[in-house]
Design a protein around this motif. Structure first.
Motif, PDB file in Angstrom:
ATOM      1  N   UNK A 149      16.040  31.272  68.280  1.00  0.00           N
ATOM      2  CA  UNK A 149      17.051  31.230  67.219  1.00  0.00           C
ATOM      3  C   UNK A 149      17.142  29.823  66.625  1.00  0.00           C
ATOM      4  N   UNK A 150      17.090  28.805  67.486  1.00  0.00           N
ATOM      5  CA  UNK A 150      17.161  27.424  66.999  1.00  0.00           C
ATOM      6  C   UNK A 150      15.956  27.076  66.129  1.00  0.00           C
ATOM      7  N   UNK A 151      14.770  27.534  66.528  1.00  0.00           N
ATOM      8  CA  UNK A 151      13.574  27.260  65.725  1.00  0.00           C
ATOM      9  C   UNK A 151      13.663  27.917  64.356  1.00  0.00           C
ATOM     10  N   UNK A 152      14.247  29.117  64.314  1.00  0.00           N
ATOM     11  CA  UNK A 152      14.446  29.794  63.029  1.00  0.00           C
ATOM     12  C   UNK A 152      15.504  29.075  62.208  1.00  0.00           C
ATOM     13  N   UNK A 153      16.585  28.626  62.867  1.00  0.00           N
ATOM     14  CA  UNK A 153      17.677  27.953  62.161  1.00  0.00           C
ATOM     15  C   UNK A 153      17.214  26.660  61.501  1.00  0.00           C
ATOM     16  N   UNK A 154      16.194  26.023  62.084  1.00  0.00           N
ATOM     17  CA  UNK A 154      15.670  24.791  61.497  1.00  0.00           C
ATOM     18  C   UNK A 154      14.865  25.042  60.226  1.00  0.00           C
ATOM     19  N   UNK A 155      14.369  26.267  60.064  1.00  0.00           N
ATOM     20  CA  UNK A 155      13.467  26.564  58.948  1.00  0.00           C
ATOM     21  C   UNK A 155      14.146  27.258  57.776  1.00  0.00           C
ATOM     22  N   UNK A 156      15.299  27.884  58.001  1.00  0.00           N
ATOM     23  CA  UNK A 156      15.952  28.602  56.906  1.00  0.00           C
ATOM     24  C   UNK A 156      17.292  27.950  56.576  1.00  0.00           C
ATOM     25  N   UNK A 157      17.707  28.095  55.341  1.00  0.00           N
ATOM     26  CA  UNK A 157      18.957  27.503  54.890  1.00  0.00           C
ATOM     27  C   UNK A 157      20.077  28.530  54.760  1.00  0.00           C
ATOM     28  N   UNK A 158      19.722  29.778  54.619  1.00  0.00           N
ATOM     29  CA  UNK A 158      20.713  30.825  54.395  1.00  0.00           C
ATOM     30  C   UNK A 158      21.301  31.302  55.717  1.00  0.00           C
ATOM     31  N   UNK A 159      22.614  31.141  55.880  1.00  0.00           N
ATOM     32  CA  UNK A 159      23.280  31.524  57.118  1.00  0.00           C
ATOM     33  C   UNK A 159      23.232  33.031  57.344  1.00  0.00           C
ATOM     34  N   UNK A 160      23.351  33.816  56.269  1.00  0.00           N
ATOM     35  CA  UNK A 160      23.328  35.263  56.422  1.00  0.00           C
ATOM     36  C   UNK A 160      21.957  35.752  56.895  1.00  0.00           C
ATOM     37  N   UNK A 161      20.898  35.079  56.446  1.00  0.00           N
ATOM     38  CA  UNK A 161      19.558  35.421  56.935  1.00  0.00           C
ATOM     39  C   UNK A 161      19.459  35.165  58.434  1.00  0.00           C
ATOM     40  N   UNK A 162      20.097  34.081  58.882  1.00  0.00           N
ATOM     41  CA  UNK A 162      20.107  33.769  60.305  1.00  0.00           C
ATOM     42  C   UNK A 162      20.830  34.860  61.087  1.00  0.00           C
ATOM     43  N   UNK A 163      21.913  35.388  60.514  1.00  0.00           N
ATOM     44  CA  UNK A 163      22.639  36.473  61.151  1.00  0.00           C
ATOM     45  C   UNK A 163      21.753  37.709  61.317  1.00  0.00           C
ATOM     46  N   UNK A 164      21.032  38.057  60.262  1.00  0.00           N
ATOM     47  CA  UNK A 164      20.149  39.223  60.306  1.00  0.00           C
ATOM     48  C   UNK A 164      19.032  39.014  61.334  1.00  0.00           C
ATOM     49  N   UNK A 165      18.465  37.807  61.343  1.00  0.00           N
ATOM     50  CA  UNK A 165      17.391  37.504  62.290  1.00  0.00           C
ATOM     51  C   UNK A 165      17.911  37.588  63.728  1.00  0.00           C
TER      52      UNK A 165
END
Length: 343
Positions: free
Chosen positions: A144-160
């Motif tokens: 999750x942290x590695x993904x959070x470093x690459x994307x800016x959209x918080x909602x995308x992080x929620x879906x991931x």
């Protein structure tokens, strides 16, 4: 000034309620111990019955402290996730971290019989189960942290995060299909949650991890307040969004992962307690909400655990069932009574 005094009054009442409920919780169990004798063992360490001393200090006190830590930690997780994603349905499990802990436990419990040619272990205990669960949650947290470093959209992080949960859930389902009925029963028992299996050493480790998570949450209070009004507003206040997001995710990962590893997946508390706290305190200020959810979460978990004990009976109900049966109607009633959700 008047509102500050009101909040102080609330916190004093909550703290007193927490102490009383801890004493009541310690006095409950399959073995009947008079309340005055429980107090004598706790505060004077004197008793004519050594078995009471053993039951209270080696089982009931650690269980009560576990309830406080679990309730507080999960409630804080829910507050962090609901604020980060600005979603009232977000909870401790939305990032898949708890699902990772469940996967670790499933591999340890069911992996030996499901894939005997790959896994050579078949014997486990509470310590190895906690280690496996912690490892599973840690690996998902890293993802999750590695993904959070690459994307800016918080909602995308929620879906991931939800997708990570789905993937781990699917793997657990495959293991469940191939495992023996005995191992499946063991995993189901673990998934019901338990507060009474921790030793003092395990309790010390869990308390240390939760303390770090709480500290990180306190450091995130300013970004959390700014995020309530949107990421653009937070950036205009000089909040470093990526750094703040990572800090919140790490805090949530430590809290949710460690609690699931040591106590199993506990439902309801993380989702509902933040809403309950907002309704009662009628504020969105995290300087008030953070300590409030810690106290409310601990109190509600102690109440649920006391009910699960079935005082006077040798039976103990699954804590997961009690948290939902007792808590959900209370939150529904509060929301209907207030007719609006403070968020």
């Amino acid at each position: 000034m008047h509102q500050t005094k009101t909040y102080s009054y609330y916190f004093i009442v909550l703290f007193i309620a927490l102490v009383i409920l801890m004493l009541v919780n310690i006095s409950f169990g399959s073995v009947t111990i008079p309340f005055k004798n429980t107090l004598a063992v706790l505060f004077t360490n004197e008793t004519t019955n050594q078995s009471w001393h053993y039951i209270i200090w080696d089982y009931r006190v650690p269980k009560a402290i576990t309830a406080v830590l679990v309730g507080s930690g999960l409630s804080l997780c829910g507050l962090l996730m609901q604020t980060l994603f600005r979603n009232p349905l977000a909870g401790p499990f939305v990032l898949g971290i708890s699902s990772g802990a469940s996967l670790g436990a499933a591999i340890l419990i069911m992996g030996a019989s499901a894939f005997s040619s790959v896994f050579s272990f078949s014997i486990f205990n509470d310590t190895t189960l906690a280690i496996a669960s912690s490892l599973g949650s840690f690996l998902v947290l890293l993802a999750v942290l590695s993904v959070a470093l690459k994307i800016k959209d918080t909602m995308s992080l929620l879906i991931i995060g939800l997708m990570f949960g789905s993937i781990t859930g699917a793997i657990v389902s495959v293991l469940s299909y191939f495992t023996s009925s005995e191992n499946l029963k063991q995993f189901i028992y673990w998934s019901l949650g338990s507060l009474g299996d921790l030793s003092w050493l395990q309790l010390l480790l869990l308390g240390s991890i939760i303390s770090i998570g709480i500290l990180l949450s306190v450091l995130s209070i300013k970004p959390l307040n700014a995020l309530l009004l949107g990421e653009n507003y937070a950036q205009s206040l000089g909040i470093a969004l990526k750094k703040s997001r990572l800090l919140i995710i790490i805090a949530t990962g430590l809290l949710a992962g460690s609690i699931t590893a040591f106590a199993g997946p506990i439902a309801f508390i993380g989702l509902a307690v933040p809403h309950l706290t907002r309704q009662i305190f009628n504020t969105t200020e995290h300087k008030i909400l953070v300590p409030a959810v810690l106290l409310y979460g601990a109190i509600i978990m102690l109440v649920c655990d006391s009910i699960a004990q079935l005082p006077g009976s040798a039976s103990v109900l699954p804590i997961n069932a009690i948290t939902s049966i007792v808590g959900a109607p209370v939150v529904i009633w509060l929301l209907v009574r207030k007719r609006k959700m403070v968020f």
